[in-house]
Design a protein around this motif. Structure first.
Motif, mmCIF file in Angstrom:
data_model
loop_
_atom_site.group_PDB
_atom_site.id
_atom_site.type_symbol
_atom_site.label_atom_id
_atom_site.label_comp_id
_atom_site.label_asym_id
_atom_site.label_seq_id
_atom_site.Cartn_x
_atom_site.Cartn_y
_atom_site.Cartn_z
ATOM 1 N N ARG A 1 -8.115 -5.602 -5.166
ATOM 2 C CA ARG A 1 -9.460 -4.741 -4.533
ATOM 3 C C ARG A 1 -8.819 -4.117 -3.351
ATOM 4 O O ARG A 1 -9.068 -2.862 -3.031
ATOM 5 C CB ARG A 1 -10.195 -5.874 -4.095
ATOM 6 N N GLY B 1 -12.721 -5.582 -9.676
ATOM 7 C CA GLY B 1 -11.604 -4.821 -9.402
ATOM 8 C C GLY B 1 -10.400 -4.530 -10.385
ATOM 9 O O GLY B 1 -9.627 -3.740 -10.270
ATOM 10 N N GLN C 1 1.568 2.803 -3.389
ATOM 11 C CA GLN C 1 0.705 3.480 -3.861
ATOM 12 C C GLN C 1 0.700 3.256 -5.629
ATOM 13 O O GLN C 1 0.975 4.230 -6.397
ATOM 14 C CB GLN C 1 0.738 4.986 -3.783
ATOM 15 N N SER D 1 -9.573 -3.136 -14.178
ATOM 16 C CA SER D 1 -9.904 -2.050 -15.415
ATOM 17 C C SER D 1 -10.051 -2.518 -16.786
ATOM 18 O O SER D 1 -10.693 -2.443 -17.536
ATOM 19 C CB SER D 1 -9.233 -1.067 -15.098
ATOM 20 N N ARG E 1 -5.373 2.619 -10.213
ATOM 21 C CA ARG E 1 -6.042 3.373 -11.220
ATOM 22 C C ARG E 1 -6.403 2.445 -12.239
ATOM 23 O O ARG E 1 -7.595 2.338 -12.769
ATOM 24 C CB ARG E 1 -5.419 4.547 -11.643
ATOM 25 N N ARG F 1 0.841 -1.214 0.220
ATOM 26 C CA ARG F 1 -0.060 0.012 0.033
ATOM 27 C C ARG F 1 1.008 1.268 -0.072
ATOM 28 O O ARG F 1 0.591 2.250 -0.656
ATOM 29 C CB ARG F 1 -1.078 0.015 1.254
ATOM 30 N N GLN G 1 -6.440 -0.976 -4.618
ATOM 31 C CA GLN G 1 -7.176 -0.041 -5.650
ATOM 32 C C GLN G 1 -6.140 0.827 -6.393
ATOM 33 O O GLN G 1 -6.333 2.104 -6.362
ATOM 34 C CB GLN G 1 -7.771 0.793 -4.506
#
Length: 363
Positions: free
Chosen positions: A113, A134, A95, A136, A118, A92, A116
């Motif tokens: 999930r 989850g 990022q 794209s 982009r 996390r 997260q």
């Protein structure tokens, strides 16, 4: 033009997830190279199982390598939860803008999930509706021994709008100088100082292995022609027993480093070899990464999907309508008839032809 191609200029950090075996992880190495080449400003990280980490460690395009230790389950529920939470916290903190999930594994889908990003991409059909949402981007996976695993991995990037060139698709395997020095010292101690043929007769899946009497006959054929032969195998009891059985059948003794090498040292041994002879196993993929010519026997596994990648090679199979079945031997009996039907003269002829192709002198 792809309407939903991602904006690479907005990608700062990428996480590539490959939670499979050693060979699978090595075959994902071009994904790191392509990502870095097309987004040179981005940091490329990877997440693999701890025991497979050496397949990617030292990769020139890799920023950070995270691992999941399958031994965490021995820590008990609380200890495993603590280890999992620490990993999630570290991920996390990175990022990620993009996650490339290359395995049909729910753990990676759950991480998408939780992280997260982009953008996230994976193959279609491996996850339920909740986990699939989850991602794209989803891409169709062409399986069934119709497309090489490297290309299947790169299809994830094609779905994002990234088109790799042929040169970018090379496997990458970094070998530290210390590993090279250690192997050369071991060989020198056993009297090997020049050219040698490396024979790796085993696989962690023993139903992929050729009968020991046939392997011994090929080695005798090589040594009769004047070749120096070196044997290798993993430090596994079953593999070492197979190597010992082969050695007991030889007319002339050969050098063995079976069970004595780390993965990086095995890479160094392969890199210095004239050529590699073996079966469908991770040393074959390492040989491809290091551009060492190889002759490989394929039985129940698919040679189109898993064969040597972008290296001079010969693949030997038998013409049976049931192969590749992907099963653990005929009838689940751990003996693959499609392998047994490959004969020793075919192997020796393949080695001769490969040497001629790459311009190596016959012994």
């Amino acid at each position: 033009m792809l309407k939903d191609a991602i904006d690479l200029s907005a990608v700062r950090r990428v996480l590539v997830i490959k939670l499979r075996h050693h060979g699978d992880v090595l075959l994902s190495s071009p994904v790191l190279s392509v990502l870095k080449n097309h987004a040179p400003h981005a940091e490329i990280d990877a997440l693999v199982y701890h025991d497979t980490r050496e397949m990617l460690s030292g990769h020139p395009q890799l920023s950070e390598l995270f691992t999941i230790d399958r031994q965490w389950k021995k820590l008990g529920p609380l200890g495993q939860l603590r280890a999992e939470w620490q990993l999630l916290s570290r991920l996390r903190a990175r990022q990620y803008d993009l996650v490339v999930h290359l395995t049909n594994h729910n753990r990676g889908a759950w991480l998408v999930r939780l992280l997260q990003p982009r953008w996230a991409v994976a193959a279609i059909g491996h996850f339920g509706k909740f986990l699939s949402r989850g991602f794209s981007h989803l891409y169709p996976e062409i399986a069934g021994n119709r497309r090489h695993t490297v290309e299947i991995h790169l299809d994830a990037l094609r779905r994002l709008g990234i088109q790799p060139s042929d040169k970018e698709r090379r496997l990458q395997l970094a070998i530290p100088e210390a590993a090279r020095e250690a192997v050369r010292a071991k060989l020198a101690a056993k009297g090997v100082s020049g050219r040698y043929v490396l024979v790796h007769p085993t696989s962690r899946w023993l139903f992929k292995s050729w009968p020991v009497e046939r392997m011994a006959a090929v080695i005798d054929g090589l040594t009769a022609a004047g070749d120096c032969v070196v044997l290798s195998a993993a430090p596994d009891a079953a593999e070492l027993a197979m190597v010992a059985d082969i050695q007991a059948r030889l007319k002339r003794p050969v050098v063995s480093l079976a069970g004595e090498l780390t993965l990086k040292q095995l890479g160094a041994l392969i890199d210095d070899a004239e050529l590699l002879f073996g079966v469908d196993s991770v040393p074959m993929h390492m040989a491809a990464a290091l551009q060492t010519p190889c002759v490989a026997l394929f039985g129940p596994s698919g040679d189109i999907e898993w064969g040597p990648w972008q290296v001079a090679h010969r693949v030997l199979t038998s013409d049976m309508p049931c192969r590749p079945c992907g099963k653990d031997g005929c009838g689940g009996g751990w003996r693959s008839e499609c392998l047994v039907r490959i004969e020793e003269p075919q192997v020796l002829q393949a080695i001769t032809e490969l040497r001629r192709e790459v311009g190596q002198p016959a012994s």
